[in-house]
Design an enzyme around this catalytic site. Structure first.
Site, PDB file in Angstrom:
ATOM      1  N   LYS A   1       0.840  -1.200   0.000  1.00  0.00           N
ATOM      2  CA  LYS A   1       0.000   0.000   0.000  1.00  0.00           C
ATOM      3  C   LYS A   1       0.873   1.248   0.000  1.00  0.00           C
ATOM      4  O   LYS A   1       0.599   2.213  -0.709  1.00  0.00           O
ATOM      5  CB  LYS A   1      -0.937  -0.016   1.217  1.00  0.00           C
ATOM      6  CG  LYS A   1      -2.052  -1.044   1.045  1.00  0.00           C
ATOM      7  CD  LYS A   1      -2.778  -1.376   2.332  1.00  0.00           C
ATOM      8  CE  LYS A   1      -3.706  -2.567   2.090  1.00  0.00           C
ATOM      9  NZ  LYS A   1      -4.311  -3.103   3.311  1.00  0.00           N
TER      10      LYS A   1
ATOM     11  N   GLN B   1      -5.115  -1.820   9.660  1.00  0.00           N
ATOM     12  CA  GLN B   1      -4.780  -3.096   9.019  1.00  0.00           C
ATOM     13  C   GLN B   1      -5.248  -4.267   9.893  1.00  0.00           C
ATOM     14  O   GLN B   1      -4.900  -4.346  11.068  1.00  0.00           O
ATOM     15  CB  GLN B   1      -3.258  -3.178   8.784  1.00  0.00           C
ATOM     16  CG  GLN B   1      -2.812  -4.406   8.027  1.00  0.00           C
ATOM     17  CD  GLN B   1      -3.292  -4.445   6.584  1.00  0.00           C
ATOM     18  OE1 GLN B   1      -3.246  -3.460   5.867  1.00  0.00           O
ATOM     19  NE2 GLN B   1      -3.789  -5.599   6.158  1.00  0.00           N
TER      20      GLN B   1
ATOM     21  N   ASP C   1     -11.126   2.291   3.800  1.00  0.00           N
ATOM     22  CA  ASP C   1     -11.554   0.922   3.513  1.00  0.00           C
ATOM     23  C   ASP C   1     -13.052   0.813   3.244  1.00  0.00           C
ATOM     24  O   ASP C   1     -13.531  -0.231   2.815  1.00  0.00           O
ATOM     25  CB  ASP C   1     -11.238   0.043   4.733  1.00  0.00           C
ATOM     26  CG  ASP C   1     -10.133  -0.930   4.439  1.00  0.00           C
ATOM     27  OD1 ASP C   1      -9.803  -1.109   3.259  1.00  0.00           O
ATOM     28  OD2 ASP C   1      -9.606  -1.520   5.400  1.00  0.00           O
TER      29      ASP C   1
END
Ligand code: NAD
Length: 293
Positions: free
Chosen positions: A53, A97, A120
């Protein structure tokens, strides 16, 4: 032979567009978009995902922020980090995460993320917005699947779509997005009886069961578009999906590969959510509406 739904090529094309949007507006805004990835503990797969990422951010000019906290960090301290990132004016997207170390409940932490910075798209408010057809950050994996269908000329309108899997991460938002695109959607799951009877009806079959090789020729209707979300490390090395590609390729009209299908698009949609949030905060027309389902 099935058309290859190439996520790598599409991801590159979308990155070019994002990079152009950033170049156009960065000097006016006075800073680049910022994505913060918060990692807790030392899950080895997460280390690789976070590094990917950060590399993707660097490629298109998004600034990376965030922190790596020790596995034994208390929930309050993680919450404190999230609040700091919520308040940080340089940060447009925040990602916690997963998985978290044992003992940390992810739910209150995910809910603490400012919904406008929810890179997200998994915050309850944003899932509610998806349900109601309101704009907001969308869950990255299913949004990536929608972009892959669209860019390959596969319009779900009027089609029969079957989604295997009903997780909040993939299956549920996938079904909502396909429905919003006017498909008639069936959601199959671990308690579905006679799975093949459902999947054989599908014009579009999205497989997100997390079971290596569970979908074979007997599940796929001739001419269907099949998207394989599953990703697994083979014991002998390499990656595979939930679909037996060699069996399905001769039957399907289109198939996404693993690797190189949905995976790269998931990371790209994270960047899309971040760049769109940056534009929204500054009242800029981003021209990325086709990527926001
Ligand atoms: P999950 O385990 O949370 O959910 C799996 C779902 O599949 C459940 O709803 C379950 O009911 C259903 N299921 C399980 N076995 C089934 C069966 N035999 N028949 C029908 N349905 C069945 O998993 P998830 O988080 O939704 O992820 C699914 C897969 O997608 C995993 O392999 C995961 O690694 C992968 N994934 C990939 C990406 C990517 O970027 N490529 C992103 C997210 C998830």
């Amino acid at each position: 032979m099935a058309l290859r739904l190439d996520g790598k090529v599409l991801a590159k094309a979308v990155e070019h567009r994002l990079s152009a949007v950033i170049k156009e507006h960065q000097s006016g805004i006075g800073r680049p978009p910022g994505l913060a990835v918060l990692r807790v503990g030392d899950d080895p797969a997460s280390a690789v995902y976070v590094a990917n990422k950060e590399k993707a951010c660097a490629r298109i000019g998004v600034a990376s922020f965030g922190a790596h906290l020790a596995a034994e960090t208390a929930a309050d301290a993680v919450l404190g980090s999230i609040r700091e990132l919520n308040a940080d004016p340089r940060v447009d997207g925040i990602l916690l995460q997963l998985p978290l170390p044992d003992g940390l409940d992810e739910r209150p932490l995910l809910e603490a993320i400012d919904p406008e910075k929810d890179a997200d798209g998994l915050h309850t408010l944003n899932l509610g917005r998806l349900l109601k057809g309101e704009s907001g950050p969308r869950s990255c994996t299913p949004a990536g699947v929608m972009a892959m269908l669209r860019s390959n000329g596969i319009d779900p309108a009027g089609k029969r779509a079957v989604v295997i899997g009903r997780s909040i991460l993939v299956g549920q938002p996938m079904a909502l997005m396909l429905q919003a695109a006017n498909a008639t959607v069936t959601v199959a799951h671990s308690r579905t009886v006679d799975l093949a009877a459902h999947t054989l009806e599908a014009d579009i079959l999205v497989v997100a069961a997390g079971r290596p090789g569970m979908v074979g020729a007997e599940h796929v209707r001739a001419g269907a578009a099949v998207v394989d979300v599953g990703i697994h490390r083979r014991p002998e090395g390499g990656l595979c999906g939930d679909v037996v590609a060699a069996e399905v390729e001769p039957i399907a009209a289109a198939l996404s590969p693993v690797p190189g299908g949905v995976g790269p698009m998931t990371v790209t949609m994270l960047l899309v959510n971040t760049v769109v949030a940056w534009c929204r905060r500054h009242g800029i027309d981003h021209g990325l509406d086709d990527l926001i389902v």
